[in-house]
Motif scaffolding. Sequence first.
Motif, PDB file in Angstrom:
ATOM      1  N   VAL A 112      58.235  19.043  25.825  1.00  0.00           N
ATOM      2  CA  VAL A 112      58.649  19.733  24.725  1.00  0.00           C
ATOM      3  C   VAL A 112      58.051  19.794  23.487  1.00  0.00           C
ATOM      4  CG1 VAL A 112      60.795  20.567  23.305  1.00  0.00           C
ATOM      5  CG2 VAL A 112      61.118  19.720  25.395  1.00  0.00           C
ATOM      6  N   ASP A 113      57.470  18.717  23.072  1.00  0.00           N
ATOM      7  CA  ASP A 113      56.590  18.505  21.871  1.00  0.00           C
ATOM      8  C   ASP A 113      55.258  19.305  22.137  1.00  0.00           C
ATOM      9  OD1 ASP A 113      58.238  16.802  20.856  1.00  0.00           O
ATOM     10  OD2 ASP A 113      57.152  15.032  21.146  1.00  0.00           O
ATOM     11  N   SER A 114      54.769  19.578  23.284  1.00  0.00           N
ATOM     12  CA  SER A 114      53.378  20.408  23.565  1.00  0.00           C
ATOM     13  C   SER A 114      53.734  21.765  23.550  1.00  0.00           C
ATOM     14  CB  SER A 114      52.676  20.233  24.777  1.00  0.00           C
ATOM     15  OG  SER A 114      53.453  20.484  25.938  1.00  0.00           O
ATOM     16  N   PHE A 115      54.861  22.460  23.636  1.00  0.00           N
ATOM     17  CA  PHE A 115      55.437  23.886  23.756  1.00  0.00           C
ATOM     18  C   PHE A 115      55.046  24.621  22.685  1.00  0.00           C
ATOM     19  CE2 PHE A 115      59.352  23.190  26.827  1.00  0.00           C
ATOM     20  CZ  PHE A 115      58.142  22.987  27.876  1.00  0.00           C
ATOM     21  N   PRO A 116      55.082  24.204  21.228  1.00  0.00           N
ATOM     22  CA  PRO A 116      54.609  25.059  20.160  1.00  0.00           C
ATOM     23  C   PRO A 116      53.167  25.181  20.267  1.00  0.00           C
ATOM     24  CG  PRO A 116      56.057  23.514  19.244  1.00  0.00           C
ATOM     25  CD  PRO A 116      55.764  23.018  20.798  1.00  0.00           C
ATOM     26  N   GLU A 117      52.384  24.407  20.470  1.00  0.00           N
ATOM     27  CA  GLU A 117      51.050  24.653  20.433  1.00  0.00           C
ATOM     28  C   GLU A 117      50.537  25.345  21.779  1.00  0.00           C
ATOM     29  OE1 GLU A 117      46.502  22.504  20.282  1.00  0.00           O
ATOM     30  OE2 GLU A 117      48.234  21.386  20.408  1.00  0.00           O
ATOM     31  N   PHE A 118      51.228  25.204  22.984  1.00  0.00           N
ATOM     32  CA  PHE A 118      51.178  26.167  24.114  1.00  0.00           C
ATOM     33  C   PHE A 118      51.511  27.470  23.826  1.00  0.00           C
ATOM     34  CE2 PHE A 118      52.348  27.644  28.344  1.00  0.00           C
ATOM     35  CZ  PHE A 118      51.402  27.526  28.869  1.00  0.00           C
ATOM     36  N   HIS A 147      59.325  26.201  29.865  1.00  0.00           N
ATOM     37  CA  HIS A 147      58.494  26.634  28.595  1.00  0.00           C
ATOM     38  C   HIS A 147      59.450  27.934  28.392  1.00  0.00           C
ATOM     39  CE1 HIS A 147      55.726  29.258  26.348  1.00  0.00           C
ATOM     40  NE2 HIS A 147      55.807  28.135  25.404  1.00  0.00           N
ATOM     41  N   ALA A 148      59.345  29.089  29.280  1.00  0.00           N
ATOM     42  CA  ALA A 148      59.911  30.336  29.358  1.00  0.00           C
ATOM     43  C   ALA A 148      61.455  30.066  28.763  1.00  0.00           C
ATOM     44  CB  ALA A 148      59.553  31.135  30.619  1.00  0.00           C
ATOM     45  N   LEU A 149      61.995  29.280  29.271  1.00  0.00           N
ATOM     46  CA  LEU A 149      63.615  29.149  29.068  1.00  0.00           C
ATOM     47  C   LEU A 149      63.795  28.645  27.598  1.00  0.00           C
ATOM     48  CD1 LEU A 149      65.175  28.633  32.572  1.00  0.00           C
ATOM     49  CD2 LEU A 149      65.068  30.800  31.224  1.00  0.00           C
ATOM     50  N   TRP A 150      62.763  27.812  27.248  1.00  0.00           N
ATOM     51  CA  TRP A 150      63.024  27.049  25.929  1.00  0.00           C
ATOM     52  C   TRP A 150      62.824  28.060  24.720  1.00  0.00           C
ATOM     53  CZ3 TRP A 150      58.714  26.626  22.704  1.00  0.00           C
ATOM     54  CH2 TRP A 150      58.963  25.991  21.494  1.00  0.00           C
ATOM     55  N   LEU A 151      61.830  29.185  25.181  1.00  0.00           N
ATOM     56  CA  LEU A 151      61.306  29.899  24.120  1.00  0.00           C
ATOM     57  C   LEU A 151      62.402  31.007  23.936  1.00  0.00           C
ATOM     58  CD1 LEU A 151      58.966  30.824  22.681  1.00  0.00           C
ATOM     59  CD2 LEU A 151      57.778  32.019  24.481  1.00  0.00           C
ATOM     60  N   GLY A 152      62.978  31.355  25.067  1.00  0.00           N
ATOM     61  CA  GLY A 152      63.842  32.518  25.107  1.00  0.00           C
ATOM     62  C   GLY A 152      63.600  33.786  25.784  1.00  0.00           C
ATOM     63  N   ALA A 153      62.510  33.373  26.731  1.00  0.00           N
ATOM     64  CA  ALA A 153      61.925  34.644  27.316  1.00  0.00           C
ATOM     65  C   ALA A 153      62.638  34.792  28.896  1.00  0.00           C
ATOM     66  CB  ALA A 153      60.404  34.204  27.799  1.00  0.00           C
ATOM     67  N   CYS A 154      62.257  35.465  29.704  1.00  0.00           N
ATOM     68  CA  CYS A 154      63.059  35.690  30.969  1.00  0.00           C
ATOM     69  C   CYS A 154      61.942  35.285  32.092  1.00  0.00           C
ATOM     70  CB  CYS A 154      63.124  37.405  31.187  1.00  0.00           C
ATOM     71  SG  CYS A 154      64.028  37.428  32.838  1.00  0.00           S
ATOM     72  N   VAL A 155      62.576  34.438  33.096  1.00  0.00           N
ATOM     73  CA  VAL A 155      61.922  33.858  34.174  1.00  0.00           C
ATOM     74  C   VAL A 155      62.178  34.982  35.301  1.00  0.00           C
ATOM     75  CG1 VAL A 155      61.892  32.067  35.900  1.00  0.00           C
ATOM     76  CG2 VAL A 155      62.115  31.381  33.374  1.00  0.00           C
TER      77      VAL A 155
END
Length: 374
Positions: A112-118, A147-155
């Motif tokens: 999770v800590d890498s998600f913002p930079e990714f 990552h997609a679901l953390w962001l709020g995107a659709c898988v």
Amino acid sequence: MTLELGGRGSDHSTANDKAVVWSGRTLTYADLDAAVEQWPHLPVHDASALDLPEALICVFAAARQGSAVRVEDPATRPERVGDPSPEAFLLVATSGSTGRPKPLARTAASWVDSFPEFTEITDIRATDSVLITGPLHATMHLFAAVHALWLGACVTDDPAEATAVHAVPAVLRDVIHRMPGARVAVAAGAGLDPAAAQAISALGIRLVEYYGSAELSLVAAQVVDEQTSLRPLRDVEARIEDGYLFVRSPYAALSATGWSGVGDLAELNGSELLVHGRGDAAINVGGTTVIAEDVERILATLDGVRAAAAIGTPHPVLGETVSAVIELDGSRELDRIRADARAAMAKEALPRRWTVVQQLPRTASGKIARGELV
């Protein structure tokens, strides 16, 4: 930073937004959140044999409960001894590309800590539909979906609806032409050959390549056409010892403490990282080191070749020579392909033996299974 669904109180997504569209089934973020909340409480969950929607519900339920969750290949489960560490969240395994998969455990923060930079690097947004191109027990696909679901995107599993995709190069080259709305393509697991990279970028698609491993997660990335090489992430340190890459990272698995050897041959020039490939895939031809992945990238660009692998074959004088194992697309004869290879490759790297197969052995993530190939 904790792992939660992006649709739960997110500024970007609402409860009615699509979270998962899979095999004709649609779950909104409200559906997903309710299913996560209702999931049974267990000290260790197992999502390994579940269909993707249920597997992701299980993963986010484990995160919400503070439990661990196994996401492994049911056919090749690694042996685990004792209870997982209290810090462990994901219980996963290496790809097994060079042998049997080995068990790994990582914390939620290590991803999770890498998600913002990714997110910044890829420019994947909450409005995207992200195509998942392989099973979740291959960690690159699990990372992409989480990552997609953390962001709020659709898988999704529907290329026609997807706007972003994560895939190994062999899959990406094919699927990108079935994605009319493609905006972002993320390649990992192996190097993408320059011709394929140029073709994808020419479509106006943002193409990102990243380098990492199951043990270390994200190590380095580049945006093709914006950067000339991979660059380590901001909080990742890299160094070279005797030609091999060593990494110290906050995103590593629990067993990878301090400086960890990746097993890849590489060069580091300032902030630019050039990865040559697996050290155990290096072929010593008369004192010249030939990297199998370099040979494979060249072979894959030749007309008529669908996919290629290179391995070393013992030789009484040279030590080793290069052997090629290839899949053909049926458009050209092998003799013409061999002639093209002679024109494109140094003599040490040129395969002496050629074997044509219907399908190369691959891991679940799509990487060449070198142990099985040899």
